[in-house]
Design an enzyme around this catalytic site. Structure first.
Site, mmCIF file in Angstrom:
data_model
loop_
_atom_site.group_PDB
_atom_site.id
_atom_site.type_symbol
_atom_site.label_atom_id
_atom_site.label_comp_id
_atom_site.label_asym_id
_atom_site.label_seq_id
_atom_site.Cartn_x
_atom_site.Cartn_y
_atom_site.Cartn_z
ATOM 1 N N SER A 36 0.861 -1.227 -0.068
ATOM 2 C CA SER A 36 -0.134 0.087 0.102
ATOM 3 C C SER A 36 0.515 1.152 -0.125
ATOM 4 C CB SER A 36 -0.993 -0.160 1.062
ATOM 5 O OG SER A 36 -0.376 -0.022 2.384
ATOM 6 N N GLU A 37 2.056 1.322 0.663
ATOM 7 C CA GLU A 37 2.874 2.199 0.495
ATOM 8 C C GLU A 37 4.523 2.160 0.514
ATOM 9 O OE1 GLU A 37 1.873 5.419 0.261
ATOM 10 O OE2 GLU A 37 0.009 5.350 0.876
ATOM 11 N N THR A 38 5.292 2.598 -0.125
ATOM 12 C CA THR A 38 6.798 2.519 -0.243
ATOM 13 C C THR A 38 7.227 3.977 0.430
ATOM 14 O OG1 THR A 38 6.880 0.769 -1.534
ATOM 15 C CG2 THR A 38 8.827 2.064 -1.398
#
Length: 274
Positions: A44-46
């Site tokens: 969902s996020e990096t």
């Protein structure tokens, strides 16, 4: 080649909470490359870190979903701080922090270690009540109790109870029509629960059908439930399949902020070869 970690945030055990990849870089990078890396990780996020150019922060922090850059992300900020503390942040005057992150759209964010948790200091986004949008009940699969618009670009929807919240099977692509970023669905906790409220978060427009645990959504949820419950500090649960637990505190000085606490666990370390 840059190294990376995958950190499960808002949990004290592996394979729960919300995973984020964290890359700590020595210098500048091409945002188009960062977007490709985030798509490759497909989390969902990096989070991408590099030394900050100004003396008011330690690192510049940016967050990318698999399809776009976002202006605020809680779990990947927690993951980034966890990675830095785990490496040994000897450059800090105080070993407990705070670590200061310069962001492009959310100012300077700080994270401090306290009482076995990492505590993030974020802007609070008190939502504004709105009429229930036409068609929302059909897409959500239940009748909303209340709706409000948050400053994060999210629509907040309260439903009748935690059991209703947990049982929802909404038309997730359809929810994309009701908010710029995502739809926060929330309910008061079931009787006898340790937490005060529960939530779920759907962000199909950001390439995240259901986010496991969403720190930024709690910048909206904390002031919403503070008004509803008459409290300024509480425990919360995001009841996705992975489940996450958060501690929230709305300080009176300074106003307009929310402290979000949580644990984190590193599950993977590696090296990026491209």
């Amino acid at each position: 080649m840059p190294s990376f970690r995958v950190v499960d945030a808002f949990t004290d055990r592996p394979f729960a909470g919300n995973p984020a990849a964290v890359l700590v870089l020595d210098g500048g990078y091409d945002p188009a490359w960062a977007q490709r890396v985030a798509a490759e990780f497909n989390l969902s996020e990096t989070a991408f870190l590099r030394p900050a150019d100004d003396p008011g922060a330690h690192y510049e922090l940016r967050w990318f979903t698999p399809v776009t850059e976002v202006s605020l992300c809680g779990h990947a900020t927690l993951a980034a701080a966890h990675a830095l503390f785990e490496e040994g942040a000897k450059w800090l005057a105080d070993p407990a922090g705070p670590i200061r992150f310069r962001t492009l759209h959310s100012g300077v964010l700080t994270v401090r270690r306290q009482d076995g948790l990492l505590w993030m200091d974020f802007p609070a986004h008190a939502p504004v009540a709105t009429d229930v949008p036409e068609g929302l009940e059909r897409v959500l699969g239940t009748q909303p109790v209340r709706t409000a618009l948050g400053g994060t670009g999210d629509l907040l929807v309260e439903v009748a109870g935690e059991s209703v919240l947990r049982g929802l099977t909404p038309d997730i692509p359809g929810l994309g029509a009701f908010a710029e970023r995502g739809v926060i669905v929330t309910a008061a906790a079931s009787a006898g629960a340790a937490h005060a409220f529960a939530s779920r978060f759907f962000a199909p427009n950001a390439g995240v059908p259901e986010d496991p645990v969403t720190g930024s959504a709690h910048t909206v949820l904390a002031p919403y439930w503070a008004e509803r419950l008459g409290r300024r500090a509480f425990e919360a649960v995001q009841c996705s399949a992975r489940t996450g637990r958060l501690w929230l505190d709305l300080p009176t000085d300074p106003p307009g902020r929310v402290r979000i606490g949580g644990a984190a666990v590193t599950v993977t370390r590696g090296e990026l070869l491209a």
